[in-house]
Design a protein around this motif. Structure first.
Motif, short mmCIF file in Angstrom:
data_model
loop_
_atom_site.label_atom_id
_atom_site.label_comp_id
_atom_site.label_asym_id
_atom_site.label_seq_id
_atom_site.Cartn_x
_atom_site.Cartn_y
_atom_site.Cartn_z
N LEU B 23 0.79 -1.09 -0.20
CA LEU B 23 0.04 -0.01 0.15
C LEU B 23 0.93 1.34 -0.05
N THR B 24 0.69 2.15 -0.95
CA THR B 24 1.55 3.26 -1.15
C THR B 24 0.50 4.48 -1.30
N ARG B 25 1.08 5.74 -1.10
CA ARG B 25 0.30 6.88 -1.48
C ARG B 25 -0.27 6.87 -3.03
N ASP B 26 0.61 6.40 -3.84
CA ASP B 26 0.16 6.21 -5.31
C ASP B 26 -0.86 5.19 -5.31
N SER B 27 -1.18 4.07 -4.71
CA SER B 27 -2.03 3.15 -4.84
C SER B 27 -3.44 3.88 -4.14
N LEU B 28 -3.32 4.82 -3.28
CA LEU B 28 -4.36 5.32 -2.79
C LEU B 28 -5.15 6.42 -3.80
N VAL B 29 -4.16 7.12 -4.55
CA VAL B 29 -4.67 7.77 -5.55
C VAL B 29 -5.09 7.21 -6.57
N ARG B 30 -4.45 6.09 -7.13
CA ARG B 30 -5.12 5.48 -8.33
C ARG B 30 -6.56 4.83 -7.72
N TYR B 31 -6.61 4.38 -6.64
CA TYR B 31 -7.85 3.64 -6.22
C TYR B 31 -8.88 4.68 -6.18
N ALA B 32 -8.65 6.02 -5.63
CA ALA B 32 -9.51 7.31 -5.42
C ALA B 32 -10.08 7.34 -7.14
N GLY B 33 -8.95 7.45 -8.06
CA GLY B 33 -9.62 7.69 -9.40
C GLY B 33 -10.40 6.66 -9.90
N ALA B 34 -9.83 5.36 -9.76
CA ALA B 34 -10.68 4.23 -10.29
C ALA B 34 -11.95 3.98 -9.91
N GLY B 36 -13.81 6.41 -7.99
CA GLY B 36 -14.69 7.61 -8.11
C GLY B 36 -14.88 8.05 -6.41
N ASP B 37 -14.10 7.52 -5.74
CA ASP B 37 -14.36 7.83 -3.92
C ASP B 37 -13.00 8.84 -3.88
N PHE B 38 -13.67 10.29 -3.96
CA PHE B 38 -12.62 11.21 -4.00
C PHE B 38 -12.54 11.94 -2.44
N ASN B 39 -12.94 11.25 -1.44
CA ASN B 39 -12.95 11.74 -0.12
C ASN B 39 -11.49 11.93 0.17
N PRO B 40 -11.06 13.35 0.42
CA PRO B 40 -9.81 13.88 0.39
C PRO B 40 -8.89 13.37 1.49
N ASP B 44 -5.39 13.57 0.47
CA ASP B 44 -4.83 15.15 0.47
C ASP B 44 -4.18 15.10 1.98
N GLU B 45 -2.70 15.16 1.87
CA GLU B 45 -2.08 15.04 3.22
C GLU B 45 -2.66 16.08 4.23
N GLU B 46 -2.65 17.30 3.53
CA GLU B 46 -3.26 18.65 4.64
C GLU B 46 -4.27 18.28 5.13
N PHE B 47 -5.46 17.78 4.29
CA PHE B 47 -6.69 17.65 4.86
C PHE B 47 -6.60 16.58 5.86
N ALA B 48 -6.05 15.65 5.57
CA ALA B 48 -5.99 14.36 6.54
C ALA B 48 -5.68 14.72 7.81
N ARG B 49 -4.48 15.42 7.52
CA ARG B 49 -3.86 15.98 9.08
C ARG B 49 -4.81 17.24 10.02
N ALA B 50 -5.35 18.05 9.14
CA ALA B 50 -6.41 18.81 9.78
C ALA B 50 -7.53 18.11 10.17
N ALA B 51 -7.78 17.00 9.96
CA ALA B 51 -9.04 16.18 10.55
C ALA B 51 -8.22 15.43 11.41
N VAL B 91 -5.79 1.28 7.38
CA VAL B 91 -4.46 1.18 6.72
C VAL B 91 -3.88 2.27 6.35
N TRP B 92 -2.24 2.36 6.19
CA TRP B 92 -1.63 3.50 5.95
C TRP B 92 -0.56 3.32 4.85
N PRO B 93 -0.07 4.29 4.29
CA PRO B 93 0.88 4.04 3.09
C PRO B 93 2.09 3.61 3.85
N GLY B 94 2.77 2.52 3.01
CA GLY B 94 3.67 1.77 3.59
C GLY B 94 3.36 0.69 4.02
#
Lengths: 147, 142
Positions: B23-34, B36-40, B44-51, B91-94
């Motif tokens: 699991l990588t950041r890249d795989s999360l972006v690919r899954y978002a696009g594939a 259609g679940d674009f929950n940031p 989006d690292e900044e969004f995730a941290r702010a939450a 689950v987390w990147p890495g």
């Protein structure tokens, strides 16, 4: 969450045409490297009309129905408080590229449990002939204000 | 793709799957696009941290898809009747996600030879990220 959501049935979504490249894109994104997910010839050799979508692809179609739930003015669901509890699928057959799918959302139950609400969102997906393909059900846990 | 396993040759406890997915950041972006679940919160690292999260984290349905792949690779897509996933730890990147599963029951229903099974998706610490269960109808023999 509005308890009167229970029992509500939403209008069917606009038909969703399952594209071959969309299936392949989704398959690659979930590491579904089986040839029937990626190669139309391999899929035909295995008896399918075109590439076969991985089983959780149904959520791509379901997403359009959850957008209806989100847009429902009286639903009272704050999606920033929603946690996905579980997801269920009941299959008549796999989704295949070329399918024209229509999804119909219903809300069989809304329950309250210790300050949380659990909304069950059931999406029934049928093909162009009206035959059932898959039903997918999400348990959406809406956390209470106190958390 | 290999043929579906024959019902008659199966035993409760047989291994359904054992496969690992990075699991990588890249795989999360690919899954978002594939998907259609674009929950940031997943991309989006900044969004995730702010939450209040240490970083972006994986879509539950991405891990569920790993489980689903293991199930359909074993039983064949046309034989899958029911599939359920419950979400446990995030689950987390890495992370490296390993799916392990086995046959839990053999029975007949509606004239079909059915099996039930369970497949767990575990992180590298052995914690359950997603627990999956399935039912499939299989040919008696090949």
């Amino acid at each position: 969450v509005n308890p009167e959501l229970q029992g509500r049935v939403f209008p069917p979504t606009e038909p969703y045409l399952v594209g071959r490249e969309k299936v392949r894109e989704f398959a690659r994104a979930v590491f579904a490297t089986n040839a029937i997910n990626l190669d139309p010839e391999a899929a035909r050799a295995a008896g399918y009309d075109d590439v076969v979508a991985p089983p959780t692809f149904a959520v791509v179609v379901q997403e359009h129905t959850l957008a209806q739930l989100l847009a429902e003015p009286d639903a009272g669901i704050d999606f920033s408080r929603v946690v996905h509890g579980d997801q269920r699928f009941t299959f008549t057959r796999p989704i295949v590229a070329g399918d024209l799918l229509t999804a119909t959302l219903s809300v069989p139950s809304v329950k309250t449990l210790g300050g949380h609400s659990i909304v069950t969102a059931e999406t029934s997906i049928t093909d162009a002939s009206g035959a059932h393909v898959v039903t997918t059900i999400s348990a959406l846990v809406v956390r209470g204000e106190d958390d | 793709m290999p043929a579906a396993p024959a019902f008659d040759g199966l035993t409760v406890g047989d291994i359904v799957a054992e496969a690992s997915f990075p699991l990588t950041r890249d795989s999360l972006v690919r899954y978002a696009g594939a998907s259609g679940d674009f929950n940031p919160i997943h991309t989006d690292e900044e969004f995730a941290r702010a939450a209040g999260n240490p970083s972006v984290f994986g879509h539950g349905m991405l891990t569920a898809a790993f489980v689903g792949k293991c199930v359909t690779d074993y039983v064949g897509p046309e034989n899958l009747r029911r599939f359920k996933v419950r979400f446990a730890t995030r689950v987390w990147p890495g992370d490296s996600i390993t799916c392990k599963g086995k046959v839990t029951k053999k029975y007949e229903l509606d004239g079909e030879k059915r099996i039930d099974g369970e497949v767990l998706a575990l992180n590298q610490k052995g914690e359950v990220a997603v627990s999956g269960t399935f039912s499939a109808a299989l040919p008696s023999r090949n």
